[in-house]
Write an enzyme that holds these catalytic residues in place. Structure first.
Site, PDB file in Angstrom:
ATOM      1  N   ARG A 191      48.750  29.901  45.645  1.00 13.76           N
ATOM      2  CA  ARG A 191      48.822  28.882  46.464  1.00 13.76           C
ATOM      3  C   ARG A 191      49.843  28.907  47.430  1.00 13.76           C
ATOM      4  O   ARG A 191      49.861  28.347  48.535  1.00 13.76           O
ATOM      5  CB  ARG A 191      48.735  27.499  45.798  1.00 13.76           C
ATOM      6  CG  ARG A 191      47.527  27.052  45.083  1.00 13.76           C
ATOM      7  CD  ARG A 191      47.260  25.966  44.755  1.00 13.76           C
ATOM      8  NE  ARG A 191      46.020  25.550  44.280  1.00 13.76           N
ATOM      9  CZ  ARG A 191      45.312  24.805  43.308  1.00 13.76           C
ATOM     10  NH1 ARG A 191      46.334  23.892  42.586  1.00 13.76           N
ATOM     11  NH2 ARG A 191      44.286  24.733  43.036  1.00 13.76           N
TER      12      ARG A 191
ATOM     13  N   GLY B 197      40.886  26.499  34.261  1.00 10.84           N
ATOM     14  CA  GLY B 197      41.998  26.745  33.327  1.00 10.84           C
ATOM     15  C   GLY B 197      42.179  26.005  32.453  1.00 10.84           C
ATOM     16  O   GLY B 197      42.558  26.040  31.380  1.00 10.84           O
TER      17      GLY B 197
ATOM     18  N   LYS C   6      39.908  14.756  36.403  1.00 10.64           N
ATOM     19  CA  LYS C   6      39.432  16.137  35.783  1.00 10.64           C
ATOM     20  C   LYS C   6      40.080  16.294  34.418  1.00 10.64           C
ATOM     21  O   LYS C   6      39.226  16.692  33.695  1.00 10.64           O
ATOM     22  CB  LYS C   6      39.779  17.431  36.730  1.00 10.64           C
ATOM     23  CG  LYS C   6      39.366  18.692  36.457  1.00 10.64           C
ATOM     24  CD  LYS C   6      38.926  19.471  37.469  1.00 10.64           C
ATOM     25  CE  LYS C   6      40.151  20.139  38.247  1.00 10.64           C
ATOM     26  NZ  LYS C   6      40.764  21.084  37.459  1.00 10.64           N
TER      27      LYS C   6
ATOM     28  N   ASP D 228      49.473  19.873  41.423  1.00  5.64           N
ATOM     29  CA  ASP D 228      48.260  20.266  41.951  1.00  5.64           C
ATOM     30  C   ASP D 228      48.350  19.766  43.300  1.00  5.64           C
ATOM     31  O   ASP D 228      47.317  20.030  44.289  1.00  5.64           O
ATOM     32  CB  ASP D 228      47.151  19.681  41.187  1.00  5.64           C
ATOM     33  CG  ASP D 228      46.937  20.270  39.757  1.00  5.64           C
ATOM     34  OD1 ASP D 228      47.273  21.400  39.552  1.00  5.64           O
ATOM     35  OD2 ASP D 228      46.392  19.551  38.838  1.00  5.64           O
TER      36      ASP D 228
HETATM   37  C1  S3P Z   1      46.243  20.354  33.932  1.00  3.53           C
HETATM   38  C2  S3P Z   1      47.391  20.777  33.935  1.00  3.53           C
HETATM   39  C3  S3P Z   1      48.233  21.676  35.054  1.00  3.53           C
HETATM   40  C4  S3P Z   1      47.214  21.356  36.321  1.00  3.53           C
HETATM   41  C5  S3P Z   1      45.679  21.404  35.905  1.00  3.53           C
HETATM   42  C6  S3P Z   1      45.266  20.435  35.090  1.00  3.53           C
HETATM   43  C7  S3P Z   1      45.592  19.633  32.627  1.00  3.53           C
HETATM   44  O1  S3P Z   1      48.084  22.998  34.801  1.00  3.53           O
HETATM   45  O2  S3P Z   1      47.721  22.270  37.353  1.00  3.53           O
HETATM   46  O3  S3P Z   1      44.883  21.209  37.199  1.00  3.53           O
HETATM   47  O4  S3P Z   1      44.757  19.051  32.786  1.00  3.53           O
HETATM   48  O5  S3P Z   1      46.227  19.980  31.704  1.00  3.53           O
HETATM   49  P1  S3P Z   1      49.439  23.710  34.026  1.00  3.53           P
HETATM   50  O6  S3P Z   1      49.311  23.274  32.710  1.00  3.53           O
HETATM   51  O7  S3P Z   1      49.073  25.050  34.059  1.00  3.53           O
HETATM   52  O8  S3P Z   1      50.633  23.244  34.667  1.00  3.53           O
END
Ligand code: S3P
Length: 438
Positions: free
Chosen positions: A352, A101, A28, A321
């Site tokens: 979580r 996010g 992802k 994650d």
């Molecule tokens: C991600 C960073 C992480 C992760 C998210 C994907 C990314 O989040 O939890 O699923 O692709 O940069 P955080 O930057 O909030 O730790």
């Protein structure tokens, strides 16, 4: 804001053993970034192994709305006709990031540097996730972003003169780092990000692959505005975070023996492997190789009895994650597993720590919650009713718990699994899960 996702339920019961070779979908994090950089590059890039998830499709749709032509010659492939670093056009209305996010935080940085205004919205869960962590450094760079008390929607004013900053982030977050670096592409002078613990470096690696000069080493990245991106092809490895559910499932379901093919092994992602092995898991790393500049491997997992451990605090960012899956492994282990230094889990797609603790308790497991973690006492799981709170990873974690419980588990509100792992339930059934959707 989109809130119309259907609320599908799952019913999980004792299943397994798990057998076979499994290929989980594309990463992802890599898929989001590949679309973003390919869109801003000069020329045409082909992305193979693209995650056909709702999160990454939302990002692709956003770039289409800003004038980027993206072809889909076949599933999991995108051909992106880049418009160049200054070639995006204003969309006619708000840009919907869905549940993502990563999409919203990275776009906040990238859109701060455009000549036009934009609005970023998200679903109910994303609208409750904190954005100050990106808004503060971006404001220091000269960006102008209005939010509701630090929460989405984000109204980003265009035509701001951005300047590079040296930013020491208090939280270990690849999203924060990436938002600042992407704004840095449009800033005058140098942009530097320092992190309290190194996080996934996909933005840095991919910027380099697309020809942007960047210096980085674990925990620090530095670039300068004013260059251009050159189209390149991207081959997306299988997502370690999706493989994680099968790593745990095969470890805890007696008689299991599976191979997960072509899994991304970036060291900033594989903390769960280290922790599961310390708990007694039997995972062999086979056929280690490289795909599109990323380490990949086949993971051969066999059932093994697990025992509880204190999860090393320095492993937390490398498995951020994977805690929903780890909580289930801990519930199946002998003794107690203690998690500390993981307060970030409270601001993920759900809280979580709370959602996993509550669901495991309702299946008969003793869990003590703390502000930044939990102690999970391994024991016998019984059937019950758990709520995923729209959190994809929580839903998949409880599908595993159901495979080793004495009665059926009803998992409510699982539709968001499609954000990161479309058809998880089909793949899980093909491997031996007893899991039905309703
Ligand atoms: C991600 C960073 C992480 C992760 C998210 C994907 C990314 O989040 O939890 O699923 O692709 O940069 P955080 O930057 O909030 O730790």
């Amino acid at each position: 804001m989109t809130n119309a996702t259907p609320r599908e339920d799952w019913f999980a019961s004792a299943g397994g053993p798990l057998r076979g070779e499994l290929q989980v979908p594309g990463d992802k994090s890599v898929s989001h970034r590949a679309i973003m950089l390919a869109a801003l590059a000069d020329g045409t890039s082909r992305i193979e192994g693209f995650l056909e998830g709702e999160d990454t499709r939302a990002t692709a749709a956003i770039f289409e709305r800003m004038g980027v032509r993206i072809e889909v010659p076949e599933a999991s492939t995108r051909v992106v006709h880049g418009v160049g670093i200054d070639g995006l056009q204003a969309a006619s209305s708000a840009l919907d990031c869905g549940n993502a996010g990563t999409g919203m935080r990275l776009l906040a940085g990238l859109l701060s540097g455009q000549r036009f205004d934009s609005v970023l919205t998200g679903d109910g869960s994303l609208s409750r996730r904190p954005m100050r962590r990106v808004l503060d450094p971006l404001a220091r760079m000269g960006a102008s972003i209005a939010a509701h008390d630090g929460f989405p929607p984000l109204k980003i004013a265009g035509a701001q003169a951005l300047r590079g900053i040296s930013y020491s982030s208090e939280i270990a977050s690849a999203q924060v780092k990436s938002a600042v670096l992407l704004a840095g592409l449009y800033a005058k002078g140098d942009t530097e990000v320092r992190e309290p613990h190194p996080t996934r470096d996909y933005t840095e690696r991919m910027l380099r692959a697309f020809g942007w000069p960047i210096e980085f080493s674990p925990g620090v990245a530095r670039l300068r505005g004013g260059h251009r991106l050159r189209a390149t092809d991207v081959s997306v490895p299988a997502d370690f975070s999706s493989a994680a559910f099968f790593l745990v499932a095969a470890s805890v379901i007696p008689g299991s023996d599976i191979v997960l093919r072509g899994v991304g092994m970036n060291p900033r992602r594989t903390g769960l492997l280290r922790v599961l092995r310390a708990m007694g898991a039997h995972v062999d790393i086979e056929a280690m190789g490289e795909q599109g500049g990323e380490a990949v491997a086949d993971l051969h997992v066999r059932h093994a009895p697990l025992h509880g451990i204190d999860v090393p605090v320095d492993a937390v960012p490398d498995m951020i994650d994977e805690f929903p899956a780890l909580f289930v492994a801990a519930a199946c282990a002998s003794g107690a597993t203690r998690v500390r230094g993981a307060a970030e889990l409270r601001v993920k797609e759900s809280d979580r720590i709370a959602t996993m603790s509550c669901g495991l308790r309702s299946m008969g497991i003793a869990v003590e919650e703390t502000e930044d973690g939990a102690t999970i006492h391994g024991g016998a799981l019984h059937g019950g009713h758990v709520v995923s709170h729209g959190d994809h990873r929580v839903a998949m974690a409880f599908a595993i718990a159901g495979q080793v419980s004495s009665g059926e588990v009803q998992i409510c509100d699982t539709a968001n699994v499609a954000t990161s792992f479309p058809a998880f339930d089909q793949l899980a059934r093909s491997a031996g899960f007893a899991l039905r959707a309703d």
